[in-house]
Design an enzyme around this catalytic site. Structure first.
Site, mmCIF file in Angstrom:
data_model
loop_
_atom_site.group_PDB
_atom_site.id
_atom_site.type_symbol
_atom_site.label_atom_id
_atom_site.label_comp_id
_atom_site.label_asym_id
_atom_site.label_seq_id
_atom_site.Cartn_x
_atom_site.Cartn_y
_atom_site.Cartn_z
ATOM 1 N N GLY A 149 -11.300 -2.256 26.640
ATOM 2 C CA GLY A 149 -10.196 -3.035 27.170
ATOM 3 C C GLY A 149 -10.418 -3.274 28.511
ATOM 4 O O GLY A 149 -11.442 -3.412 29.018
ATOM 5 N N LEU A 173 -10.125 -6.437 29.559
ATOM 6 C CA LEU A 173 -10.834 -7.374 29.222
ATOM 7 C C LEU A 173 -11.220 -8.299 30.292
ATOM 8 O O LEU A 173 -10.231 -8.877 30.919
ATOM 9 C CB LEU A 173 -10.577 -8.241 27.774
ATOM 10 C CG LEU A 173 -10.459 -7.101 26.605
ATOM 11 C CD1 LEU A 173 -10.005 -8.133 25.745
ATOM 12 C CD2 LEU A 173 -11.580 -6.417 26.496
ATOM 13 N N HIS A 228 -16.097 -10.001 28.282
ATOM 14 C CA HIS A 228 -15.614 -9.635 26.882
ATOM 15 C C HIS A 228 -15.351 -10.851 26.009
ATOM 16 O O HIS A 228 -15.572 -10.873 24.880
ATOM 17 C CB HIS A 228 -14.721 -8.845 27.028
ATOM 18 C CG HIS A 228 -14.986 -7.469 27.529
ATOM 19 N ND1 HIS A 228 -14.079 -6.872 28.719
ATOM 20 C CD2 HIS A 228 -15.567 -6.091 27.365
ATOM 21 C CE1 HIS A 228 -14.592 -5.800 29.116
ATOM 22 N NE2 HIS A 228 -15.448 -5.159 28.116
ATOM 23 N N ASP A 288 -24.961 -3.631 29.960
ATOM 24 C CA ASP A 288 -25.053 -2.334 29.679
ATOM 25 C C ASP A 288 -26.423 -2.233 28.840
ATOM 26 O O ASP A 288 -26.325 -2.015 27.562
ATOM 27 C CB ASP A 288 -23.865 -1.678 28.768
ATOM 28 C CG ASP A 288 -22.425 -1.645 29.687
ATOM 29 O OD1 ASP A 288 -22.530 -0.886 30.591
ATOM 30 O OD2 ASP A 288 -21.726 -2.512 29.271
ATOM 31 N N MET A 318 -19.812 -8.998 35.774
ATOM 32 C CA MET A 318 -18.339 -8.615 35.689
ATOM 33 C C MET A 318 -18.603 -7.084 34.996
ATOM 34 O O MET A 318 -19.227 -6.952 34.015
ATOM 35 C CB MET A 318 -17.907 -9.692 34.684
ATOM 36 C CG MET A 318 -17.703 -11.095 35.537
ATOM 37 S SD MET A 318 -16.487 -11.913 34.521
ATOM 38 C CE MET A 318 -16.321 -13.260 35.851
ATOM 39 N N ARG A 374 -14.846 -1.948 35.584
ATOM 40 C CA ARG A 374 -14.647 -1.154 36.755
ATOM 41 C C ARG A 374 -14.798 -1.649 37.971
ATOM 42 O O ARG A 374 -14.475 -1.151 39.077
ATOM 43 C CB ARG A 374 -16.086 -0.016 36.521
ATOM 44 C CG ARG A 374 -15.715 0.868 35.494
ATOM 45 C CD ARG A 374 -16.663 2.117 35.538
ATOM 46 N NE ARG A 374 -16.615 3.195 34.648
ATOM 47 C CZ ARG A 374 -17.031 3.219 33.577
ATOM 48 N NH1 ARG A 374 -17.989 2.432 32.850
ATOM 49 N NH2 ARG A 374 -16.635 4.356 32.745
HETATM 50 O O1 PAF Z 1 -19.395 -0.714 26.588
HETATM 51 C C1 PAF Z 1 -18.009 -0.201 26.066
HETATM 52 O O2 PAF Z 1 -17.100 -0.610 26.334
HETATM 53 C C2 PAF Z 1 -18.323 0.929 25.190
HETATM 54 O O3 PAF Z 1 -19.352 1.777 25.556
HETATM 55 C C3 PAF Z 1 -18.154 0.867 23.766
HETATM 56 C C4 PAF Z 1 -19.432 0.161 23.133
HETATM 57 C C5 PAF Z 1 -17.111 -0.167 23.268
HETATM 58 C C6 PAF Z 1 -18.115 2.259 23.158
HETATM 59 O O4 PAF Z 1 -17.076 2.805 23.552
#
Ligand code: PAF
Length: 286
Positions: A38, A40, A44, A157, A191, A194
């Site tokens: 979330g 977003l 996302h 990530d 982006m 956090r």
């Molecule tokens: O990247 C994220 O937002 C989280 O680590 C994920 C992949 C949704 C798992 O909780």
């Protein structure tokens, strides 16, 4: 043409979503899953749009997963705004928002975890020792609940994407894991949900992360292949802007193992703090 203004359905129960997905699959429909926590942002939303384009049904999951946070991390303060997020997903063309509560996902304490012993203690895992087991286990649950044909994750990530791909491969999950390019703010800052923890001053200073990565890439293109020198360039740039480096590593992007000398297959991974906020980023060297 898709109607992007349709009313999105919010499902909270894992069983209800699993039944919905089974029904869709029985009708021959493909399902795209965008797992998120979330808050977003455009990164996302680019994943949701990618899924909408390539699947009959798009499910965005919004779940701040407690098992991937360490005891002193930001689980409690992680931003939660389901209705705003659901609206963004709806505008991007998603069909379902899956928004379980921790008690729905973990009616009993989780005893079965998925580990990647080779990678979960390296890089981010060195500083967040329980993180990747939490991520892999919740993503495995999400795959089993949403039954996606394709699942979309941000390259930002980078280590997370790698271990999820490896899990899907190693454990034969019938899902194609798709990584999407990092979306950056105008300043170059990657982006991230956090980023909103940053003060305006810290946010401006954090643009030094991408500037450092780009500088290292430029020096590599000019013939600098020394891992130590390229890492030094990045560290200096970030530290001069007031950031505190947690790690900078140059690794092979195929297995995430450290490299002795930099090549087009290398990727730089880093984590640092601006103020109290931990930020991560990466850059591939080709
Ligand atoms: O990247 C994220 O937002 C989280 O680590 C994920 C992949 C949704 C798992 O909780």
């Amino acid at each position: 043409m898709r109607n992007n203004a349709k009313k999105i359905k919010i499902i909270r129960s894992p069983l209800a979503l699993q039944k919905f997905s089974q029904k869709m699959l029985a009708q021959g429909k493909s399902i795209g899953l965008v797992p998120t926590m979330g808050a977003l942002h455009k990164g996302h939303i680019s994943l949701v749009k990618m899924s909408v384009k390539n699947n009959d049904i798009t499910i965005a999951s919004i779940f701040v997963n407690p098992t991937q946070f360490g005891a002193n991390e930001d689980f409690a303060k992680y931003p939660r705004r389901l209705l705003t997020d659901a609206k963004l997903c709806s505008e991007a063309g998603a069909d379902i928002v899956f928004a379980p509560q921790p008690k729905d996902m973990y009616p009993l304490p989780l005893q079965t975890f998925i580990h990647n012993p080779a990678l979960e203690t390296l890089y981010c895992g060195k500083y967040r020792p329980t993180h990747f087991a939490g991520v892999l286990s919740v993503v495995a649950k999400l795959f089993n609940i949403a039954l996606p044909s394709r699942a979309y994750f941000g390259e930002k990530d980078f280590q997370q994407l790698h271990v999820i791909r490896k899990m899907a491969f190693d454990l034969n999950f019938p899902v194609k894991v798709i990584g999407a390019k990092t979306i950056r703010e105008k300043s170059g800052l990657a982006m991230s949900s956090r980023n909103e923890y940053l003060s305006p001053k810290e946010r401006a200073a954090a643009s030094s992360i991408y500037a450092g990565l780009l500088e290292a890439k430029k020096r590599y293109a000019q013939g600098e292949f020394s891992v130590a020198k390229l890492k030094g360039i990045i560290k200096e740039k970030i530290e001069r802007a007031g950031g505190k480096i947690q790690y900078v590593e140059i690794v092979d992007k195929r297995d995430l193992m450290p490299v002795a000398s930099v090549s087009p297959k290398s990727v730089i991974l880093l984590a640092c703090h601006f103020g109290k906020t931990r930020l991560i980023d990466h850059l591939c060297l080709i």
